[in-house]
Design an enzyme around this catalytic site. Structure first.
Site, PDB file in Angstrom:
ATOM      1  N   ASP A   1      18.867  -1.584   3.612  1.00  0.00           N
ATOM      2  CA  ASP A   1      18.558  -1.883   2.226  1.00  0.00           C
ATOM      3  C   ASP A   1      18.361  -3.387   2.036  1.00  0.00           C
ATOM      4  O   ASP A   1      19.329  -4.155   2.028  1.00  0.00           O
ATOM      5  CB  ASP A   1      19.697  -1.369   1.335  1.00  0.00           C
ATOM      6  CG  ASP A   1      19.481  -1.653  -0.137  1.00  0.00           C
ATOM      7  OD1 ASP A   1      18.390  -2.130  -0.505  1.00  0.00           O
ATOM      8  OD2 ASP A   1      20.419  -1.405  -0.922  1.00  0.00           O
TER       9      ASP A   1
ATOM     10  N   ALA B   1       8.503  -2.539  -1.776  1.00  0.00           N
ATOM     11  CA  ALA B   1       8.084  -1.542  -2.764  1.00  0.00           C
ATOM     12  C   ALA B   1       9.119  -0.426  -2.751  1.00  0.00           C
ATOM     13  O   ALA B   1       9.232   0.306  -1.781  1.00  0.00           O
ATOM     14  CB  ALA B   1       6.705  -0.993  -2.432  1.00  0.00           C
TER      15      ALA B   1
ATOM     16  N   TYR C   1      -0.611  -7.307  -8.098  1.00  0.00           N
ATOM     17  CA  TYR C   1      -1.914  -6.728  -8.416  1.00  0.00           C
ATOM     18  C   TYR C   1      -2.156  -6.885  -9.909  1.00  0.00           C
ATOM     19  O   TYR C   1      -1.210  -6.804 -10.699  1.00  0.00           O
ATOM     20  CB  TYR C   1      -1.954  -5.247  -8.022  1.00  0.00           C
ATOM     21  CG  TYR C   1      -3.281  -4.576  -8.303  1.00  0.00           C
ATOM     22  CD1 TYR C   1      -4.417  -4.953  -7.597  1.00  0.00           C
ATOM     23  CD2 TYR C   1      -3.398  -3.590  -9.279  1.00  0.00           C
ATOM     24  CE1 TYR C   1      -5.646  -4.373  -7.856  1.00  0.00           C
ATOM     25  CE2 TYR C   1      -4.629  -2.989  -9.543  1.00  0.00           C
ATOM     26  CZ  TYR C   1      -5.750  -3.387  -8.829  1.00  0.00           C
ATOM     27  OH  TYR C   1      -6.964  -2.804  -9.085  1.00  0.00           O
TER      28      TYR C   1
ATOM     29  N   TYR D   1      -0.823  -0.177 -15.838  1.00  0.00           N
ATOM     30  CA  TYR D   1      -0.397  -1.089 -14.777  1.00  0.00           C
ATOM     31  C   TYR D   1      -0.073  -2.472 -15.344  1.00  0.00           C
ATOM     32  O   TYR D   1       1.083  -2.743 -15.650  1.00  0.00           O
ATOM     33  CB  TYR D   1      -1.460  -1.180 -13.662  1.00  0.00           C
ATOM     34  CG  TYR D   1      -0.860  -1.761 -12.397  1.00  0.00           C
ATOM     35  CD1 TYR D   1      -0.415  -0.938 -11.379  1.00  0.00           C
ATOM     36  CD2 TYR D   1      -0.691  -3.133 -12.241  1.00  0.00           C
ATOM     37  CE1 TYR D   1       0.171  -1.462 -10.236  1.00  0.00           C
ATOM     38  CE2 TYR D   1      -0.115  -3.675 -11.123  1.00  0.00           C
ATOM     39  CZ  TYR D   1       0.318  -2.842 -10.105  1.00  0.00           C
ATOM     40  OH  TYR D   1       0.913  -3.374  -8.984  1.00  0.00           O
TER      41      TYR D   1
END
Length: 397
Positions: free
Chosen positions: A110, A139, A224, A234
């Site tokens: 982790d 991610a 992004y 988004y």
């Protein structure tokens, strides 16, 4: 065992070791065909086993000749269950790196935890001495805070208003409408806690405090922005709020590192097929239309092409200057966002239906690339032959 793809929605629950290895080898071959980069010497990639993180590790090692440490959360094979694709990718990368004479090490766990950070610092001390590039490419849908123990979960939702737009089931080709209710304030804050910049800041702080971050070090995280078509779900949604936090963190880190000649950036990358992007309504259909346009114009790039261009043209170019936009962001989504590209995508978008989706978009290419993430649908691999799912990562720590 004979390994075939098994899917559940946007998730593939199996991976093929030989197919994954072949995909990694193709990325290495691409990088090896390009000019060398006078870049970093010792690189830490946090989130190193797939997508942009894996590509960053490959470019660092095979274009710049760097030693690398990859931190990622992947699972080995167990019984009849295959390992995850990232496990097989990392095994193939490390084998190739060793054959090329580069040092490479893997830490599986982790990345949000203090334990993994401490383990990574110990490894840097013992094997590399210091790090001059830190790539943050994590991610994850959840994060447990290392100090408070609280677990946060991210959501993909618009903010303020209900959002409705086209989407596609990339398995069946059905184009339908997706409606998403707006996020609550709690959902927004939890998404920022998972996908924002706090953990990136923690990594840099702990590396710096431990004395293993080299003077003049660079750190970069990935983001992004995308077109108007996807903004509501988004960039103007929960993910976008988290990315705003990531960008604010980059500014703080840049000031922090500048005292020793260091720098911090957010690189805004192109829309690509990833397991994460497949989970976002609207995005798979947009990517399918985008791929059709960019492939026809000869400007399409995958992860490895994007990362080679980021390193060679932006981070480590001959001029020594990193080109950024008016917000301080590196833009390697520049080809995607060209007005003529977006105009053609918007035209296709207005016309897309179930009946014409394969004609007006590259949905077939999207679907194939999705399965290639897991080692399937790769030319040259015999998927009817027995494959050994139990693959060891050479330098797993």
């Amino acid at each position: 065992m004979i390994i075939q793809p098994k899917t559940r929605g946007f998730i593939c629950t199996t991976a093929h070791p030989e197919g994954c290895a072949e995909q990694v080898h193709r990325q290495i071959k691409y990088v090896a065909s390009k000019p060398a980069i006078a870049g970093p010497r010792n690189v830490l990639v946090i989130g190193a086993s797939t997508g942009y993180g894996l590509a960053s590790r490959i470019v660092s090692s095979f274009a710049a000749g760097a030693n690398t440490i990859g931190v990622y959360f992947d699972k080995a094979a167990e019984g009849a269950r295959t390992a995850s694709a990232g496990w097989y990718n990392s095994a193939a990368f490390e084998k190739a790196a060793a054959e090329a004479g580069r040092k490479s090490y893997s830490i599986v766990g982790d990345a949000f935890s203090d334990e993994i950070k401490a383990q990574t610092i110990d490894l840097i001390r013992s094997e590399l001495g210091s790090i001059d590039l830190v790539v943050y490419s994590v991610a994850s849908p959840r994060r447990t805070h290392p100090k408070t123990g609280e677990t946060f979960s991210s959501v993909i939702k618009p903010i303020g208003e209900t959002y409705t737009n086209k989407t596609v089931n990339f398995h069946s080709g059905d184009v339908t409408e997706a409606t998403i209710e707006p996020a609550t304030e709690e959902e927004i804050s939890q998404t920022i806690a998972v996908m924002g910049g706090e953990d990136w800041q923690m990594w840099i702080d702990q590396l710096e405090e431990a004395g293993v971050l080299a003077d003049g070090a660079t750190t970069v995280a990935y983001s992004y922005i995308g077109p108007e078509i996807t903004h509501a779900v988004y960039r103007e949604g929960t993910i976008g709020y988290a990315k705003n936090d990531l960008e604010a963190t980059a500014k703080r880190l840049s000031e922090q590192l500048s005292t020793k000649g260091g720098r911090a950036y957010v690189s805004v990358n192109k829309a690509l097929v990833t397991q994460s992007s497949s989970a976002i309504p609207v995005v798979p259909l947009y990517i399918s239309a985008l791929y059709k346009v960019m492939k026809e114009k000869g400007t399409h790039e995958g992860c490895i092409e994007q990362m080679y261009r980021l390193f060679s043209d932006r981070l480590y170019n001959a001029s020594g200057e990193t080109l950024v936009d008016d917000r301080g962001l590196i833009r390697v989504d520049d080809w995607e966002m060209r007005p003529e590209i977006q105009a053609e995508v918007a035209k296709l978008w207005s016309e897309l239906t179930t009946e014409n989706v394969y004609e007006l978009s590259d949905l077939a290419g999207y679907r194939k690339e999705f399965f290639q993430l897991f080692g399937f649908e790769t030319d040259g691999i015999d998927y009817e032959a027995d494959a050994n799912p139990d693959v060891a990562i050479p330098n797993l720590r």
